[in-house]
Design a protein around this motif. Structure first.
Motif, PDB file in Angstrom:
ATOM      1  N   PRO A  59       0.813  -1.222   0.000  1.00  0.00           N
ATOM      2  CA  PRO A  59       0.000   0.000   0.000  1.00  0.00           C
ATOM      3  C   PRO A  59       0.851   1.279   0.000  1.00  0.00           C
ATOM      4  CG  PRO A  59      -0.846  -1.558   1.620  1.00  0.00           C
ATOM      5  CD  PRO A  59       0.481  -2.084   1.150  1.00  0.00           C
ATOM      6  N   ALA A  60       1.988   1.244   0.685  1.00  0.00           N
ATOM      7  CA  ALA A  60       2.860   2.421   0.729  1.00  0.00           C
ATOM      8  C   ALA A  60       3.537   2.644  -0.622  1.00  0.00           C
ATOM      9  CB  ALA A  60       3.905   2.268   1.837  1.00  0.00           C
ATOM     10  N   VAL A  61       3.969   1.560  -1.274  1.00  0.00           N
ATOM     11  CA  VAL A  61       4.571   1.690  -2.609  1.00  0.00           C
ATOM     12  C   VAL A  61       3.536   2.260  -3.573  1.00  0.00           C
ATOM     13  CG1 VAL A  61       5.550   0.431  -4.565  1.00  0.00           C
ATOM     14  CG2 VAL A  61       6.299  -0.113  -2.241  1.00  0.00           C
ATOM     15  N   GLN A  62       2.304   1.775  -3.516  1.00  0.00           N
ATOM     16  CA  GLN A  62       1.262   2.292  -4.396  1.00  0.00           C
ATOM     17  C   GLN A  62       0.974   3.762  -4.103  1.00  0.00           C
ATOM     18  OE1 GLN A  62      -0.170   0.731  -7.148  1.00  0.00           O
ATOM     19  NE2 GLN A  62      -0.743   2.872  -7.477  1.00  0.00           N
ATOM     20  N   ALA A  63       0.998   4.144  -2.834  1.00  0.00           N
ATOM     21  CA  ALA A  63       0.781   5.551  -2.482  1.00  0.00           C
ATOM     22  C   ALA A  63       1.876   6.435  -3.076  1.00  0.00           C
ATOM     23  CB  ALA A  63       0.725   5.715  -0.959  1.00  0.00           C
ATOM     24  N   LEU A  64       3.122   5.946  -3.094  1.00  0.00           N
ATOM     25  CA  LEU A  64       4.206   6.731  -3.692  1.00  0.00           C
ATOM     26  C   LEU A  64       4.037   6.814  -5.210  1.00  0.00           C
ATOM     27  CD1 LEU A  64       6.767   8.340  -3.031  1.00  0.00           C
ATOM     28  CD2 LEU A  64       8.065   6.280  -3.625  1.00  0.00           C
ATOM     29  N   ILE A  65       3.604   5.737  -5.832  1.00  0.00           N
ATOM     30  CA  ILE A  65       3.344   5.772  -7.278  1.00  0.00           C
ATOM     31  C   ILE A  65       2.249   6.785  -7.590  1.00  0.00           C
ATOM     32  CG2 ILE A  65       2.438   4.432  -9.228  1.00  0.00           C
ATOM     33  CD1 ILE A  65       3.858   1.962  -7.909  1.00  0.00           C
ATOM     34  N   ASP A  66       1.202   6.795  -6.788  1.00  0.00           N
ATOM     35  CA  ASP A  66       0.123   7.781  -6.965  1.00  0.00           C
ATOM     36  C   ASP A  66       0.664   9.197  -6.803  1.00  0.00           C
ATOM     37  OD1 ASP A  66      -1.608   5.642  -7.344  1.00  0.00           O
ATOM     38  OD2 ASP A  66      -2.432   5.741  -5.308  1.00  0.00           O
ATOM     39  N   TRP A  67       1.516   9.412  -5.799  1.00  0.00           N
ATOM     40  CA  TRP A  67       2.123  10.728  -5.595  1.00  0.00           C
ATOM     41  C   TRP A  67       2.983  11.097  -6.806  1.00  0.00           C
ATOM     42  CZ3 TRP A  67       6.921  12.711  -5.860  1.00  0.00           C
ATOM     43  CH2 TRP A  67       7.078  14.014  -5.411  1.00  0.00           C
TER      44      TRP A  67
END
Length: 101
Positions: A59-67
């Motif tokens: 979830p954190a990796v995906q949040a960084l990709i979204d950012w």
């Protein structure tokens, strides 16, 4: 018991294009990755793009990709290419800015 897919560490390579150099993109990405508890690195590329490697909880990796798709205020992100990557032991436990490649 093996870790669940959501808690298993995930590693992704990102290549960000657009107006992403000279606008604080690397500094802001490193700050966001640290806030998310990720390890990895970010650096400028000689072709004007930014490259990053992010490692941590899915979830954190995906949040960084979204950012990364938004970037900081002064950036204009045209594209983010995301691919699977392998985490190397020498990549370190924190998220850091690296020299331009």
């Amino acid at each position: 018991m093996p870790p669940s897919p959501l808690s298993a560490p995930l590693t992704r390579h990102l290549r960000i294009t657009g107006r992403v150099q000279g606008v604080g993109y690397r500094w802001n990405m490193a700050r966001e990755a640290q806030r998310l508890g990720l390890a990895g690195w970010v650096r400028n590329r000689g072709d004007g793009s930014v490259e990053a490697l992010a490692h941590g909880a899915a979830p954190a990796v995906q949040a960084l990709i979204d950012w990364a798709r938004r970037g900081p205020e002064l950036a204009r992100v045209d594209g983010v290419a995301v691919s699977d990557a392998t985490w190397q032991d020498g990549d370190g436990p924190a998220f850091e800015q690296r020299e331009t490649l």
